[in-house]
Design a protein around this motif. Structure first.
Motif, PDB file in Angstrom:
ATOM      1  N   MET A   1       9.017 -37.698 -30.573  1.00  0.00           N
ATOM      2  CA  MET A   1       9.378 -36.312 -30.840  1.00  0.00           C
ATOM      3  C   MET A   1       9.623 -36.201 -32.337  1.00  0.00           C
ATOM      4  N   ALA A   2       8.877 -35.348 -33.002  1.00  0.00           N
ATOM      5  CA  ALA A   2       9.089 -35.124 -34.435  1.00  0.00           C
ATOM      6  C   ALA A   2       9.490 -33.674 -34.648  1.00  0.00           C
ATOM      7  N   GLY A   3      10.029 -33.406 -35.809  1.00  0.00           N
ATOM      8  CA  GLY A   3      10.419 -32.049 -36.150  1.00  0.00           C
ATOM      9  C   GLY A   3      10.603 -31.913 -37.645  1.00  0.00           C
ATOM     10  N   TYR A   4      10.585 -30.681 -38.109  1.00  0.00           N
ATOM     11  CA  TYR A   4      10.798 -30.375 -39.523  1.00  0.00           C
ATOM     12  C   TYR A   4      11.474 -29.024 -39.603  1.00  0.00           C
ATOM     13  N   GLU A   5      12.651 -28.992 -40.230  1.00  0.00           N
ATOM     14  CA  GLU A   5      13.407 -27.747 -40.297  1.00  0.00           C
ATOM     15  C   GLU A   5      13.375 -27.119 -41.679  1.00  0.00           C
ATOM     16  N   GLY A   6      12.494 -27.591 -42.547  1.00  0.00           N
ATOM     17  CA  GLY A   6      12.358 -27.005 -43.872  1.00  0.00           C
ATOM     18  C   GLY A   6      12.987 -27.834 -44.972  1.00  0.00           C
ATOM     19  N   HIS A   7      13.833 -28.775 -44.602  1.00  0.00           N
ATOM     20  CA  HIS A   7      14.484 -29.647 -45.583  1.00  0.00           C
ATOM     21  C   HIS A   7      14.070 -31.103 -45.378  1.00  0.00           C
TER      22      HIS A   7
END
Length: 139
Positions: free
Chosen positions: A59-65
């Protein structure tokens, strides 16, 4: 290994993989974790297949930072073949294309094999303390 987005029909196989890889904990319901991920960047919930059998997940993710990786798992019988490295490289490519400047992850301090794996990939221990607060109890 074919890397593709998770599909709902993968759920039982993914949970079984996580259990075989000792990634599940009593306080985290894996089925709820999957449903939550499907609400946020489901395209970054990846699985790996070999000959139609599910052998890896992340599971990967990116919240802008910062980007994050959770639940990286490879079937114990398929380890030492470069599959985790392949999956991490794929994730890094996807996050970089999104403009992600840094990828972080958390590893239990008792998991020496995982720590060594990530160090071989160029990850370093950050001088920070991981804090958490449960907002929704799974159990």
């Amino acid at each position: 290994m074919l890397i593709r987005p998770f599909q709902p029909s993968d759920e039982a196989a993914v949970v079984d993989l996580w259990q075989r890889c000792d990634l599940t904990r009593p306080w985290n319901d894996p089925y709820k974790d999957i449903q939550r991920k499907l609400q946020v960047q489901p395209e970054l919930f990846l699985v790996g297949e070999i000959d139609g059998s599910l052998v890896a997940s992340a599971m990967a993710g990116y919240e802008g930072h910062r980007g994050w990786v959770n639940y990286l798992a490879v079937c114990p019988q398929q380890r030492q073949r470069g599959l985790a490295r392949q999956l991490m490289a794929h994730i890094e490519t996807l996050l970089l294309a999104m403009g992600c400047p840094k990828l972080s992850l958390q590893v239990r301090d008792t998991n020496a094999a995982a720590l060594a794996f990530y160090e071989r990939l160029g990850y370093q221990v950050d001088a920070s303390v991981s804090l958490g607060k449960r907002l929704i109890a799974d159990n």
